[in-house]
Design a protein around this motif. Sequence first.
Motif, PDB file in Angstrom:
ATOM      1  N   THR A  27      33.594 -67.889  22.156  1.00 36.59           N
ATOM      2  CA  THR A  27      32.930 -69.018  22.802  1.00 36.59           C
ATOM      3  C   THR A  27      33.959 -69.932  23.464  1.00 36.59           C
ATOM      4  N   ALA A  75      33.206 -74.755  18.977  1.00 41.21           N
ATOM      5  CA  ALA A  75      33.492 -73.341  18.731  1.00 41.21           C
ATOM      6  C   ALA A  75      34.807 -73.184  17.979  1.00 41.21           C
ATOM      7  N   ASP A 124      35.289 -69.563  16.461  1.00 47.27           N
ATOM      8  CA  ASP A 124      34.547 -68.672  17.341  1.00 47.27           C
ATOM      9  C   ASP A 124      35.303 -68.556  18.672  1.00 47.27           C
ATOM     10  N   VAL A 150      28.436 -64.142  25.754  1.00 52.42           N
ATOM     11  CA  VAL A 150      28.255 -65.561  25.443  1.00 52.42           C
ATOM     12  C   VAL A 150      27.873 -66.319  26.711  1.00 52.42           C
ATOM     13  N   TRP A 210      24.373 -68.220  27.466  1.00 51.50           N
ATOM     14  CA  TRP A 210      24.324 -69.645  27.829  1.00 51.50           C
ATOM     15  C   TRP A 210      23.414 -69.882  29.014  1.00 51.50           C
TER      16      TRP A 210
END
Lengths: 265, 275
Positions: free
Chosen positions: A226, A218, A223, A51, A55
């Motif tokens: 995240t 998130a 999630d 992740v 990003w």
Amino acid sequence: MKLRTLQFGVLALLIAAWYLLTAPGIIPAFYFDQDNRAAFFFGEPQKVFWVVVEWFVSGDIFIHLAVTLLETALGFSIGALSGLAIGLWLALSPTASAVMDPYIKGFNSMPRVVLAPIFAVWFGLGIWSKVALGVTLVFFVVFFNVYQGVREVSPNLIASARMLGASRRQLLRSIYLPAAMSWVFASLHNAVGLAFVGAVVGEYLGSARGVGYLILQAEGTFDINTVFAGILVLTAFALALDTAVGAFERRLMTWQPRAGETEKI
Amino acid sequence: MSQEGVPALALADITCRFAARDGRGGAYTAVANATLEVAKGEFVSVVGPTGCGKSTLLNVAAGLLEPSSGTVSVFGEPLIAADGVNRRAGYMFQADALMPWRSGIDNVIAGLEFRGVPRAEAVAQGEAWLRRVGLAGFGDRYPHQMSGGMRKRLALAQTLIVSPDILLMDEPFSALDVQTRQLMENELLALWAEDRKSVLFITHDLDEAIALSDRVVVLSAGPGTRPIGDFKVDLPRPRDVSEIRMTPAFATLHREIWGAMKEEVLKAYEAQKVA
Ligand SMILES: Nc1ncnc2c1ncn2[C@@H]1O[C@H](COP(=O)(O)OP(=O)(O)OP(=O)(O)O)[C@@H](O)[C@H]1O
Ligand SMILES: [Mg+2]
């Protein structure tokens, strides 16, 4: 060097433990009924890592990071400077400090995070409500340290400077400020963390940008990877800022005696 | 009185009472009705038992402490502590008073800096003073990197660089070993001989007092300390402090002053044992 190796060893160990305990199927589930539940609640290190990579590669994070860092930097510098100024002023003026004492104590013991929604109303959902929260958190730590630091300046040193002809201004510059500096730096290290708290909590309560906003989004979709990625990025930047403060401190405080200054031959 | 006759420093009828803290015990009268004069160019030592109020008296002379009653005059002008310190005096403190965050040279030139002397000029003068007190080449060291003796010499240079008309010294050498101390005493006498400042020198060491001064004032034991003896020291100058101690004239003076002091020292000792 050996120290660094050990420090990285601890990190590797933590990540390994995290991986082993969460990756579905490696060890049988001993707490949850299903073996993918641990990953659901605690994330998985390799996914968190991807992740973060995603990003930075896509550049999605930059706008959020920039906003959070700006809020933090503003909260930190405004809070620290005003804490320094008002701390010096109250420490050097007995009347003012006597008058302000109950208010200072009151503000300090108030759980100031509850001000966040009020700031959102006053300053809107842009960066300033977050900066304001950061300032209220940072201000008091720095303020109390400066106040204490100035109070503890050796009276001998003050008398000596006065005998050498120092005016009030010169006393402030040459005696009070440098004497309070070691206290100020001690508080700045705490202040870095608090400035981040101000920014992220503010974003959490209402914003359209920032790492705190990302984390909130998130969480809304469960999630967890995240969420952890956001926490990790924030931690890295808080560490970087703290290191910068430390480097600045070492440059300004070269005069301080250190333990064990003899060289080994 | 002609301008010539005006003493550099005159303490008249000084009394200092310290209020008792948090109500325990009564107020403490450290100094009572003390009168003391230092003529221009005179080196006066004040001796007295520990805790009798020597530092207190010196702080009054410096304008750092306002006496409960009595007046201080500096070259005939009254000194009022509320208006600020004694601008014509330099003070060498009993405890370390160097700025730990300044290097040796920056400590020495602090007084010049406060007076607005340009830095380059101040540094040049500071280097010269470091040489005079035997610290050439140590200017970039911080106080904590220096020995006790070096710090004392640094403090001496710091005090003398602004060339005060009056020097107030509070047991400046009492923390040093005997050899270093005699070196410093000789250095002080040499520096003093150059321009004959008025000196008020506090010590509890009678040998040091006689070896350095023109006059020795003996204080009584506290509370209510005041001068009880005033002895002229007419030993020839220039002096070497270690040699002059061997002369018969020194021994005679020592015996005479010690006779006046002994009782007070014992009194102070008894008082502290009871307390
Ligand atoms: N701020 C103060 N408050 C109360 N008492 C004080 C204060 N300052 C000094 N004293 C008292 O006044 C007396 C004289 O103190 P002072 O420091 O002048 O002694 P001294 O003669 O310099 O002693 P020493 O030779 O040990 O340096 C002492 O008994 C001390 O306890
Ligand atoms: Mg003393």
